[in-house]
Design a protein around this motif. Structure first.
Motif, PDB file in Angstrom:
ATOM      1  N   GLU A 129       1.761 -65.976 -20.021  1.00 54.76           N
ATOM      2  CA  GLU A 129       1.900 -64.836 -20.924  1.00 54.76           C
ATOM      3  C   GLU A 129       0.529 -64.324 -21.371  1.00 54.76           C
ATOM      4  O   GLU A 129       0.330 -63.113 -21.553  1.00 54.76           O
ATOM      5  N   ARG A 130      -0.392 -65.231 -21.527  1.00 55.22           N
ATOM      6  CA  ARG A 130      -1.758 -64.848 -21.898  1.00 55.22           C
ATOM      7  C   ARG A 130      -2.372 -63.952 -20.827  1.00 55.22           C
ATOM      8  O   ARG A 130      -3.080 -62.980 -21.136  1.00 55.22           O
ATOM      9  N   ALA A 131      -2.072 -64.246 -19.569  1.00 56.05           N
ATOM     10  CA  ALA A 131      -2.572 -63.408 -18.471  1.00 56.05           C
ATOM     11  C   ALA A 131      -1.946 -62.016 -18.520  1.00 56.05           C
ATOM     12  O   ALA A 131      -2.611 -61.014 -18.229  1.00 56.05           O
ATOM     13  N   ARG A 132      -0.655 -61.936 -18.896  1.00 58.66           N
ATOM     14  CA  ARG A 132      -0.003 -60.620 -19.043  1.00 58.66           C
ATOM     15  C   ARG A 132      -0.710 -59.792 -20.105  1.00 58.66           C
ATOM     16  O   ARG A 132      -0.933 -58.593 -19.943  1.00 58.66           O
ATOM     17  N   ALA A 133      -1.036 -60.418 -21.222  1.00 62.58           N
ATOM     18  CA  ALA A 133      -1.717 -59.694 -22.294  1.00 62.58           C
ATOM     19  C   ALA A 133      -3.108 -59.233 -21.854  1.00 62.58           C
ATOM     20  O   ALA A 133      -3.538 -58.117 -22.175  1.00 62.58           O
ATOM     21  N   ALA A 134      -3.808 -60.090 -21.114  1.00 64.24           N
ATOM     22  CA  ALA A 134      -5.138 -59.706 -20.612  1.00 64.24           C
ATOM     23  C   ALA A 134      -5.041 -58.512 -19.673  1.00 64.24           C
ATOM     24  O   ALA A 134      -5.917 -57.638 -19.673  1.00 64.24           O
ATOM     25  N   ALA A 135      -3.962 -58.446 -18.887  1.00 67.82           N
ATOM     26  CA  ALA A 135      -3.761 -57.295 -18.011  1.00 67.82           C
ATOM     27  C   ALA A 135      -3.612 -56.014 -18.830  1.00 67.82           C
ATOM     28  O   ALA A 135      -4.067 -54.942 -18.414  1.00 67.82           O
ATOM     29  N   GLY A 136      -2.996 -56.118 -20.005  1.00 67.57           N
ATOM     30  CA  GLY A 136      -2.862 -54.951 -20.872  1.00 67.57           C
ATOM     31  C   GLY A 136      -4.203 -54.465 -21.388  1.00 67.57           C
ATOM     32  O   GLY A 136      -4.447 -53.256 -21.474  1.00 67.57           O
ATOM     33  N   VAL A 137      -5.085 -55.390 -21.742  1.00 69.63           N
ATOM     34  CA  VAL A 137      -6.429 -55.008 -22.196  1.00 69.63           C
ATOM     35  C   VAL A 137      -7.134 -54.202 -21.116  1.00 69.63           C
ATOM     36  O   VAL A 137      -7.710 -53.137 -21.378  1.00 69.63           O
ATOM     37  N   LEU A 138      -7.055 -54.685 -19.879  1.00 73.66           N
ATOM     38  CA  LEU A 138      -7.692 -53.987 -18.763  1.00 73.66           C
ATOM     39  C   LEU A 138      -7.009 -52.649 -18.492  1.00 73.66           C
ATOM     40  O   LEU A 138      -7.665 -51.638 -18.201  1.00 73.66           O
ATOM     41  N   GLY A 139      -5.676 -52.625 -18.589  1.00 75.30           N
ATOM     42  CA  GLY A 139      -4.927 -51.401 -18.321  1.00 75.30           C
ATOM     43  C   GLY A 139      -5.263 -50.291 -19.300  1.00 75.30           C
ATOM     44  O   GLY A 139      -5.458 -49.130 -18.894  1.00 75.30           O
ATOM     45  N   TYR A 140      -5.358 -50.619 -20.573  1.00 70.85           N
ATOM     46  CA  TYR A 140      -5.680 -49.586 -21.566  1.00 70.85           C
ATOM     47  C   TYR A 140      -7.136 -49.159 -21.475  1.00 70.85           C
ATOM     48  O   TYR A 140      -7.467 -47.995 -21.738  1.00 70.85           O
ATOM     49  N   ALA A 141      -8.004 -50.072 -21.092  1.00 73.98           N
ATOM     50  CA  ALA A 141      -9.398 -49.690 -20.851  1.00 73.98           C
ATOM     51  C   ALA A 141      -9.485 -48.708 -19.685  1.00 73.98           C
ATOM     52  O   ALA A 141     -10.223 -47.706 -19.754  1.00 73.98           O
ATOM     53  N   LEU A 142      -8.708 -48.956 -18.637  1.00 71.80           N
ATOM     54  CA  LEU A 142      -8.669 -48.038 -17.498  1.00 71.80           C
ATOM     55  C   LEU A 142      -8.122 -46.682 -17.917  1.00 71.80           C
ATOM     56  O   LEU A 142      -8.646 -45.628 -17.508  1.00 71.80           O
ATOM     57  N   ALA A 143      -7.063 -46.678 -18.733  1.00 68.21           N
ATOM     58  CA  ALA A 143      -6.480 -45.415 -19.187  1.00 68.21           C
ATOM     59  C   ALA A 143      -7.485 -44.597 -19.989  1.00 68.21           C
ATOM     60  O   ALA A 143      -7.539 -43.355 -19.851  1.00 68.21           O
ATOM     61  N   ILE A 144      -8.280 -45.262 -20.820  1.00 68.54           N
ATOM     62  CA  ILE A 144      -9.297 -44.553 -21.593  1.00 68.54           C
ATOM     63  C   ILE A 144     -10.310 -43.889 -20.665  1.00 68.54           C
ATOM     64  O   ILE A 144     -10.651 -42.706 -20.837  1.00 68.54           O
ATOM     65  N   LEU A 145     -10.775 -44.631 -19.672  1.00 74.85           N
ATOM     66  CA  LEU A 145     -11.756 -44.079 -18.733  1.00 74.85           C
ATOM     67  C   LEU A 145     -11.178 -42.907 -17.949  1.00 74.85           C
ATOM     68  O   LEU A 145     -11.820 -41.856 -17.799  1.00 74.85           O
ATOM     69  N   VAL A 146      -9.941 -43.079 -17.447  1.00 72.39           N
ATOM     70  CA  VAL A 146      -9.307 -42.010 -16.664  1.00 72.39           C
ATOM     71  C   VAL A 146      -9.064 -40.782 -17.524  1.00 72.39           C
ATOM     72  O   VAL A 146      -9.319 -39.648 -17.107  1.00 72.39           O
ATOM     73  N   GLY A 147      -8.556 -40.989 -18.742  1.00 74.53           N
ATOM     74  CA  GLY A 147      -8.277 -39.860 -19.613  1.00 74.53           C
ATOM     75  C   GLY A 147      -9.519 -39.131 -20.066  1.00 74.53           C
ATOM     76  O   GLY A 147      -9.504 -37.910 -20.240  1.00 74.53           O
TER      77      GLY A 147
END
Length: 227
Positions: A172-190
């Protein structure tokens, strides 16, 4: 006259800890309910001249999209919360503080949603980028607080039900870490490309977490139902 032997027969701290866990869940459910209700307040009826209502309603599509995205986000957070705490049998101050951190970050979503939907409605690109960054930061913060909660539970197996696998919360900790990376990517793309692409990422991430709200093994079972 009967004698109540409950206090003599009960292990010290057992029922008290169970009651504390139940109170923590009840409080958290109430907070999630309030947050998910606040989201709809951003959907205001447009003030228009007669005959312009349909057009005005269509023009508010960013508010609808932001509402759906955040609603799914909060709903999935609640599902993940229930999934995690269904495996918890004891509580303590450490767990309570990590839980409060999750609720704190989730409570920021109505504000971030309102800012983002207003920026998208008004159409100014600079404001849209700022709205995307704010929403992405809130999403990233929420993922960080989940990461902390899962890390705490992974290190305190004594708080968990005996049937819980030792690898469940590290996964589950790995799932949460994926979210950190995903939102960082969304910020860069946006910020660098297009705000609508960031919105797509914002929507995909809660969908991923909804499919895996009972753990990554749930996603594997969906892919291989007969496996």
């Amino acid at each position: 006259m009967g004698v109540d032997r409950t206090s003599d027969e009960t292990p010290p701290g057992g029922p008290t800890l169970r009651r504390e866990t139940s109170r923590l869940l009840s409080f958290s459910d109430g907070v999630f309910a309030i947050i998910i209700t606040l989201l709809v307040l951003d959907l205001q009826p447009p003030r228009v001249e007669r005959g312009q209502l349909r057009h005005a309603l269509v023009e508010q599509w960013p508010a609808y999209l932001a509402y759906v995205t955040s609603y799914v986000f909060v709903a999935v957070s609640w599902l993940n919360h229930r999934s995690a705490f269904n495996r918890v049998t004891s509580s303590g101050k450490g767990l309570q503080w990590y839980n409060l951190a999750v609720l704190f970050s989730t409570a920021l979503l109505p504000f971030a949603t309102s800012v983002l939907s207003q920026a998208l409605r008004e159409g100014d690109q600079a404001d849209q980028r700022a709205g995307v960054v704010l929403y992405g930061l809130v999403g990233g913060l929420l993922s960080v607080t989940w990461l902390g909660l899962y890390h705490y539970l992974a290190r305190h197996h004594d708080l968990l039900d005996e049937a819980v696998s030792g690898g469940f919360f590290p996964t589950e900790r790995a799932r949460a870490a994926a979210g950190v990376l995903g939102y960082a990517l969304a910020i860069l793309v946006g910020y660098l490309v297009n705000s609508l692409f960031a919105l797509a990422i914002f929507l995909v991430l809660p969908i991923f977490y909804s499919l895996t709200s009972s753990g990554l093994y749930e996603l594997r079972r969906l892919r291989h139902p007969h496996g």
